[in-house]
Design an enzyme around this catalytic site. Structure first.
Site, PDB file in Angstrom:
ATOM      1  CD  GLU A 174      -3.054   5.484   6.652  1.00  0.00           C
ATOM      2  OE1 GLU A 174      -3.037   5.524   5.406  1.00  0.00           O
ATOM      3  OE2 GLU A 174      -2.131   4.973   7.324  1.00  0.00           O
ATOM      4  N   GLY A 228       2.425   2.393  10.789  1.00  0.00           N
ATOM      5  CA  GLY A 228       3.359   3.504  10.624  1.00  0.00           C
ATOM      6  C   GLY A 228       4.023   3.939  11.922  1.00  0.00           C
ATOM      7  CD  GLU A 248      -3.504  -2.548   7.375  1.00  0.00           C
ATOM      8  OE1 GLU A 248      -2.391  -2.754   6.890  1.00  0.00           O
ATOM      9  OE2 GLU A 248      -4.174  -1.544   7.114  1.00  0.00           O
ATOM     10  CB  SER A 252       5.272  -1.520  12.105  1.00  0.00           C
ATOM     11  OG  SER A 252       4.833  -0.192  12.288  1.00  0.00           O
ATOM     12  CG  ASN A 305      -1.747   1.176   1.411  1.00  0.00           C
ATOM     13  OD1 ASN A 305      -1.837   2.013   0.506  1.00  0.00           O
ATOM     14  ND2 ASN A 305      -2.385   1.299   2.563  1.00  0.00           N
ATOM     15  CG  HIS A 323      -5.882   1.850   5.187  1.00  0.00           C
ATOM     16  ND1 HIS A 323      -5.463   2.831   6.050  1.00  0.00           N
ATOM     17  CD2 HIS A 323      -4.850   0.977   5.078  1.00  0.00           C
ATOM     18  CE1 HIS A 323      -4.222   2.556   6.440  1.00  0.00           C
ATOM     19  NE2 HIS A 323      -3.828   1.435   5.859  1.00  0.00           N
ATOM     20  CE  LYS A 363      -0.321   3.251   4.666  1.00  0.00           C
ATOM     21  NZ  LYS A 363      -0.230   3.355   6.109  1.00  0.00           N
TER      22      LYS A 363
HETATM   23  P1  PGA Z   1       2.766   0.348   7.686  1.00  0.00           P
HETATM   24  O1  PGA Z   1       1.312   0.532   7.076  1.00  0.00           O
HETATM   25  O2  PGA Z   1       3.336  -0.920   7.132  1.00  0.00           O
HETATM   26  O3  PGA Z   1       3.534   1.574   7.246  1.00  0.00           O
HETATM   27  O4  PGA Z   1       2.618   0.289   9.173  1.00  0.00           O
HETATM   28  C1  PGA Z   1       0.454  -0.557   6.898  1.00  0.00           C
HETATM   29  C2  PGA Z   1      -0.846  -0.102   6.277  1.00  0.00           C
HETATM   30  O5  PGA Z   1      -1.349   0.962   6.663  1.00  0.00           O
HETATM   31  O6  PGA Z   1      -1.397  -0.781   5.399  1.00  0.00           O
END
Ligand code: PGA
Length: 253
Positions: A100, A176, A170, A216, A9, A98, A11
């Site tokens: 976000e 992140g 997640e 992460s 992803n 997601h 983003k």
């Molecule tokens: P990350 O994000 O690996 O940077 O923690 C995962 C995601 O949001 O899909």
């Protein structure tokens, strides 16, 4: 049997040129080291780069997914992208729900359900995200939260349609942040999700559903996460922006 899946992803990152370089680097690495036979790699770039990535994917190193879709069929929705548009570009996957999008754009379980419907009508496989925030985890509510997200977002589907779904667990506190769920925490909730699916659709459908971990995930922890019986791969954010890291994660099964 279900596939192992590693989805990147991206983003809202990378210029067009940087994105082009990243795809090329991934392809070069995949020429050196082939993915396992049961492993599927999916790249989810921003909308404007879908076509470029899709052109490369014709060589079949990886499949392409979008990061979002609108829940309406078409019409006056300035700035939005429909499932029909994605399907007309032969995009095969799309991330939905997601954290976000839930946190910044008010995406609800009801919207997730509608987006899933639009995608399935267009033969695009949804990668549906679920996961609790830190306060919910600290209050021991992670099972309740994930169960609500899955039931309200997906359980209106019949078994055949549900068979197209990929789930990504997640935990929001791990996205992140550099803080990863322990392999035990991931396995516990993945097993819980598979059990929910089994109760609703039966064991066969549950056994065939890929459930990915996100938050992460990196080359140094992918192997122990993926070693769990109910962790079928990862939805990777930060580490998917580096070809080396991403390919190494995909080689961690
Ligand atoms: P990350 O994000 O690996 O940077 O923690 C995962 C995601 O949001 O899909």
């Amino acid at each position: 049997m279900r596939k192992n899946i590693v989805a990147g992803n991206w983003k809202m990152n990378k210029s067009f040129e940087e994105a082009d370089d990243l795809v090329n680097d991934i392809m070069t690495k995949l020429e050196e080291k082939e993915l396992g036979e049961n492993t599927l790699m999916i790249l989810c770039p921003p909308f404007p780069y879908l076509e470029m990535c899709q052109d490369y994917s014709n060589d079949s190193y990886f499949a392409i997914g979008a990061q979002n879709v609108n829940d309406n069929e078409k019409g006056a929705y300035t700035g939005e992208v429909s499932a029909t548009m994605l399907s007309s570009m032969e995009i095969e996957y799309c991330i939905v729900g997601h954290s976000e999008r839930r946190a910044y754009y008010g995406e609800t379980d009801a919207m997730v359900a509608r987006k899933v419907d639009r995608l399935l009508e267009n033969d695009i496989r949804p990668i549906v995200c679920c996961g609790e925030v830190l306060e919910e985890r600290e209050a021991g509510k992670q099972f309740e939260v994930v169960s609500r997200q899955i039931k309200d977002g997906l359980f209106h589907l019949d078994a055949e349609k549900f068979g197209q779904i990929i789930i990504a667990y997640e935990p929001v506190w791990a996205i992140g942040t550099g803080k990863t769920a322990t392999p035990e925490q991931a396995q516990e909730i993945h097993a819980f999700i598979r059990n929910l699916i089994a109760e609703k659709y039966g064991k066969e459908v549950a056994d065939n559903t890929s459930i990915l971990y996100g938050g992460s995930c990196k080359p140094s922890n992918a192997r122990e996460l993926f070693a769990n019986p109910d962790v079928d791969g990862g939805l990777i954010g930060g580490a998917s922006l580096q070809a080396d890291d991403f390919v190494n994660i995909a080689l961690s099964f």
